[in-house]
Scaffold this active site. Structure first.
Site, PDB file in Angstrom:
ATOM      1  N   LYS A 109      18.200  27.643   5.303  1.00  0.00           N
ATOM      2  CA  LYS A 109      19.594  28.051   5.554  1.00  0.00           C
ATOM      3  C   LYS A 109      19.967  29.225   4.670  1.00  0.00           C
ATOM      4  CE  LYS A 109      21.467  26.437   1.497  1.00  0.00           C
ATOM      5  NZ  LYS A 109      21.902  27.345   0.436  1.00  0.00           N
TER       6      LYS A 109
ATOM      7  N   GLY B 260      14.868  28.947  -4.050  1.00  0.00           N
ATOM      8  CA  GLY B 260      15.303  30.296  -3.676  1.00  0.00           C
ATOM      9  C   GLY B 260      16.728  30.378  -3.170  1.00  0.00           C
TER      10      GLY B 260
ATOM     11  N   ALA C   4      17.593  26.212   0.427  1.00  0.00           N
ATOM     12  CA  ALA C   4      17.576  24.765   0.682  1.00  0.00           C
ATOM     13  C   ALA C   4      16.229  24.252   1.175  1.00  0.00           C
ATOM     14  CB  ALA C   4      18.691  24.365   1.662  1.00  0.00           C
TER      15      ALA C   4
ATOM     16  N   GLY D 166      13.886  22.501  -0.497  1.00  0.00           N
ATOM     17  CA  GLY D 166      13.681  21.102  -0.897  1.00  0.00           C
ATOM     18  C   GLY D 166      14.528  20.165  -0.045  1.00  0.00           C
TER      19      GLY D 166
ATOM     20  N   ASP E 160      22.871  19.411   0.443  1.00  0.00           N
ATOM     21  CA  ASP E 160      22.471  20.318   1.523  1.00  0.00           C
ATOM     22  C   ASP E 160      21.568  19.643   2.552  1.00  0.00           C
ATOM     23  OD1 ASP E 160      23.859  22.368   0.337  1.00  0.00           O
ATOM     24  OD2 ASP E 160      22.087  23.416  -0.440  1.00  0.00           O
TER      25      ASP E 160
END
Ligand code: C5P
Length: 299
Positions: A10, A97, A100, A102, A136
């Site tokens: 995202k 980064g 999202a 993970g 997230d």
């Protein structure tokens, strides 16, 4: 038997950050947009284990500390069963980064485990379990373009016309999300800025509804950007280069350090990526489009 789930990254088109809450989170006005950079998570029967493969996976925990393992345990708890699953993650989403990655893996693990364990879990329940794993995670199931309120986990789909073309400038090393939120609080206190209640940007919502890339580029905004820049000043050069080379808009993605640039079309995105590559302001450049659907089973 195994189940493979494909899940998108995202970018936040608007990230409005309210004051720090008593529970350590911030209320957000978070416009999520799923883009065509994907991880794949495969679940197979066996003792709980996580393995990870991909070009740049430094810092991704294998084993029980991986967010995907937490997701599997959360679903197993809900179902009252053992979390006996071997999860394998094929990573293309940048690590730490601000995209999202993970959370995407956790969402994919929820879906893959539900299918592997032949559990009929309603989508609404999966979203609730996802929110327990991380703010997230629900959006990675939801996909498309959506407004996230609360911690970002209370989602409503947003109308979004057409396709937008993005260039992502990946940075060396990651940024920790809690550290960036803490830096945002510190900067606000240092400059005696009242953290007001964030509001949705009407210009941004109108640009999405109209599919107007130029207007969207002008309306992008991220309240975490000053904090990410404070912790990683070199991102200033990356953002300036994107502006100089004609991006319709540019911003730090989420808590960073990835920078996202909006282009007019696929050709413009390729040109912009090449110019940024030439200017040597990023570790790597990737192009992607959005919106794309959320996590879904491939096989
Ligand atoms: O929910 P998640 O575990 O992904 O959040 C990671 C950290 O990010 C939280 O511990 C908190 O420091 C910060 N955060 C926040 N406000 C949010 C979401 C995350 O402060 N709405």
């Amino acid at each position: 038997m195994s189940v493979t789930v494909k899940v998108p990254a995202k970018v936040n088109l608007q990230l409005g950050v309210g004051p720090l809450r008593d529970d350590g989170y911030h209320d957000l006005v978070n416009v999520f947009h799923a883009v065509s950079l994907f991880d794949e998570v495969t679940a197979a029967h066996g003792p709980l284990a996580v393995t990870v493969a991909g070009a740049s996976i430094e810092g991704v925990p294998a084993g029980p500390d991986n967010l995907a393992a937490r997701a599997a345990r959360r679903l197993a708890d809900h179902l009252g069963r053992e979390a006996d699953v071997r999860l394998h993650i094929d990573k293309a989403i940048p690590v730490a980064g601000g995209m999202a990655g993970g959370s995407a893996d956790a969402a994919a693990a929820l879906l893959a485990c539900a299918r592997l364990w032949e559990a009929d879990v309603p989508f609404e329940t999966l979203l609730d379990l996802a929110a327990d794993v991380g703010s997230d995670v629900p959006f990675a199931l939801f996909g498309g373009t959506a407004l996230g309120l609360g911690r970002g986990e209370r989602l409503t789909a947003l109308p979004c016309e057409g396709e937008f073309h993005w260039v992502f400038a990946l940075a060396d090393g990651g940024l920790s999300t809690p550290a960036v939120f803490a830096e945002c609080d510190r900067l606000r206190a240092a400059f005696e800025q009242e953290a007001g209640w964030p509001h949705e940007s009407p210009e941004l919502l109108a640009a999405l509804t109209a599919g107007d890339a130029k207007a969207l580029g002008a309306a992008l905004g991220n309240d975490l950007q000053p904090a990410a820049l404070s912790l990683r000043p070199s991102l200033g050069r990356t953002l300036a280069a994107g502006r100089e080379f004609g991006a319709l808009g540019g911003l730090v993605s989420g808590s960073g350090p990835t920078c996202a640039f909006l282009a007019a079309d696929a050709g413009h995105a390729a040109e912009l990526a090449a110019a940024l590559d030439e200017a040597d302001v990023a570790r790597a450049l990737v192009t992607a489009t959005g919106p794309v659907p959320g996590a879904h089973v491939l096989s």
